[in-house]
Design a protein around this motif. Structure first.
Motif, PDB file in Angstrom:
ATOM      1  N   LEU A  78       0.829  -1.202   0.000  1.00 36.86           N
ATOM      2  CA  LEU A  78       0.000   0.000   0.000  1.00 36.86           C
ATOM      3  C   LEU A  78       0.867   1.258   0.000  1.00 36.86           C
ATOM      4  O   LEU A  78       0.612   2.203  -0.757  1.00 36.86           O
ATOM      5  N   LEU A  79       1.914   1.267   0.820  1.00 33.85           N
ATOM      6  CA  LEU A  79       2.774   2.452   0.910  1.00 33.85           C
ATOM      7  C   LEU A  79       3.616   2.658  -0.346  1.00 33.85           C
ATOM      8  O   LEU A  79       4.008   3.793  -0.637  1.00 33.85           O
ATOM      9  N   ARG A  80       3.898   1.588  -1.091  1.00 33.43           N
ATOM     10  CA  ARG A  80       4.601   1.773  -2.372  1.00 33.43           C
ATOM     11  C   ARG A  80       3.721   2.558  -3.351  1.00 33.43           C
ATOM     12  O   ARG A  80       4.206   3.366  -4.121  1.00 33.43           O
ATOM     13  N   GLU A  81       2.424   2.301  -3.310  1.00 32.84           N
ATOM     14  CA  GLU A  81       1.486   3.003  -4.185  1.00 32.84           C
ATOM     15  C   GLU A  81       1.101   4.375  -3.646  1.00 32.84           C
ATOM     16  O   GLU A  81       0.847   5.292  -4.415  1.00 32.84           O
ATOM     17  N   HIS A  82       1.050   4.491  -2.299  1.00 33.75           N
ATOM     18  CA  HIS A  82       0.615   5.738  -1.667  1.00 33.75           C
ATOM     19  C   HIS A  82       1.564   6.096  -0.518  1.00 33.75           C
ATOM     20  O   HIS A  82       1.197   5.974   0.656  1.00 33.75           O
ATOM     21  N   PRO A  83       2.769   6.554  -0.827  1.00 30.38           N
ATOM     22  CA  PRO A  83       3.757   6.823   0.227  1.00 30.38           C
ATOM     23  C   PRO A  83       3.356   7.949   1.182  1.00 30.38           C
ATOM     24  O   PRO A  83       3.933   8.077   2.259  1.00 30.38           O
ATOM     25  N   GLU A  84       2.361   8.712   0.818  1.00 29.08           N
ATOM     26  CA  GLU A  84       1.935   9.836   1.660  1.00 29.08           C
ATOM     27  C   GLU A  84       1.010   9.417   2.794  1.00 29.08           C
ATOM     28  O   GLU A  84       0.673  10.222   3.663  1.00 29.08           O
ATOM     29  N   MET A  85       0.601   8.159   2.834  1.00 23.60           N
ATOM     30  CA  MET A  85      -0.385   7.711   3.822  1.00 23.60           C
ATOM     31  C   MET A  85       0.156   7.813   5.245  1.00 23.60           C
ATOM     32  O   MET A  85       1.324   7.555   5.501  1.00 23.60           O
ATOM     33  N   THR A  86      -0.751   8.173   6.151  1.00 23.03           N
ATOM     34  CA  THR A  86      -0.431   8.241   7.577  1.00 23.03           C
ATOM     35  C   THR A  86      -0.918   6.964   8.263  1.00 23.03           C
ATOM     36  O   THR A  86      -1.632   6.155   7.653  1.00 23.03           O
ATOM     37  N   LEU A  89      -4.707   6.679   8.096  1.00 19.90           N
ATOM     38  CA  LEU A  89      -5.196   6.293   6.770  1.00 19.90           C
ATOM     39  C   LEU A  89      -4.914   4.818   6.477  1.00 19.90           C
ATOM     40  O   LEU A  89      -5.736   4.145   5.850  1.00 19.90           O
ATOM     41  N   ILE A  90      -3.772   4.343   6.931  1.00 18.83           N
ATOM     42  CA  ILE A  90      -3.440   2.924   6.746  1.00 18.83           C
ATOM     43  C   ILE A  90      -4.451   2.059   7.487  1.00 18.83           C
ATOM     44  O   ILE A  90      -5.012   1.108   6.930  1.00 18.83           O
ATOM     45  N   HIS A  93      -7.747   2.141   5.767  1.00 21.29           N
ATOM     46  CA  HIS A  93      -7.726   1.371   4.516  1.00 21.29           C
ATOM     47  C   HIS A  93      -7.987  -0.121   4.769  1.00 21.29           C
ATOM     48  O   HIS A  93      -8.669  -0.777   3.987  1.00 21.29           O
TER      49      HIS A  93
END
Length: 167
Positions: A78-86, A89-90, A93
């Protein structure tokens, strides 16, 4: 040892009739070592939840098959696709997904860290431990094939791993 653990004298323990501990006495279940200390995977998962930017410094990890390893793999994807996530948010998700319970327990464990230095130390320790475990596993795999069954590249990798280098 039993005397030291129970507070009884050695003589009292030695004079107890055979089987006394089994008859009518119940001992609380022993905490397993795994219950006392979270797995390396759990610590990495907690550290990434604590600071998702740490995911960038993980590099290639060995495969794991326990719930913490699977959840960590999902979070890293998930973080590879959306590195801005906190963290929030994780967790949002993964609400309603199989990883939710593991992530909630890991998230609760981050509260035990007193500060960011403690979190970073736990993260680095777990990462080093996991890399060492992966190296030992690879050494065993290569050594198990015997020197005659190894290519020159395999021999070089085995030599580098045995010397403590990533290869």
């Amino acid at each position: 040892r039993l005397a030291a653990l129970t507070g009884l004298t050695r003589e009292a323990v030695m004079d107890a009739p055979p089987g006394a501990r089994r008859q009518g006495y119940s001992r609380p279940p022993a905490r397993s070592r795994a219950a006392a200390r979270p797995s390396l995977w759990r610590v990495l998962l907690q550290a990434v939840l604590d600071d998702p930017a740490r995911a960038r410094s993980l590099g290639e990890l060995p495969m794991g098959d326990d719930a913490d390893a699977i959840a960590l793999d999902a979070v890293l994807a998930l973080l590879r696709e959306h590195p801005e996530m906190t963290r929030a948010l994780i967790l949002h998700h993964f609400a309603g997904r199989p990883e939710q319970d593991v992530l909630q327990r890991a998230n609760a464990g981050t509260l035990a860290w007193s500060d960011s230095e403690a979190a970073e130390a736990e993260f680095q320790g777990a990462l080093n431990g996991l890399r060492a475990l992966a190296a030992r596993t690879e050494i065993e795999r290569l050594a198990g094939r015997g020197l005659a069954g190894l290519t020159d590249e395999d021999k070089a990798r085995l030599k580098a791993l045995a010397a403590g280098k990533p290869g």
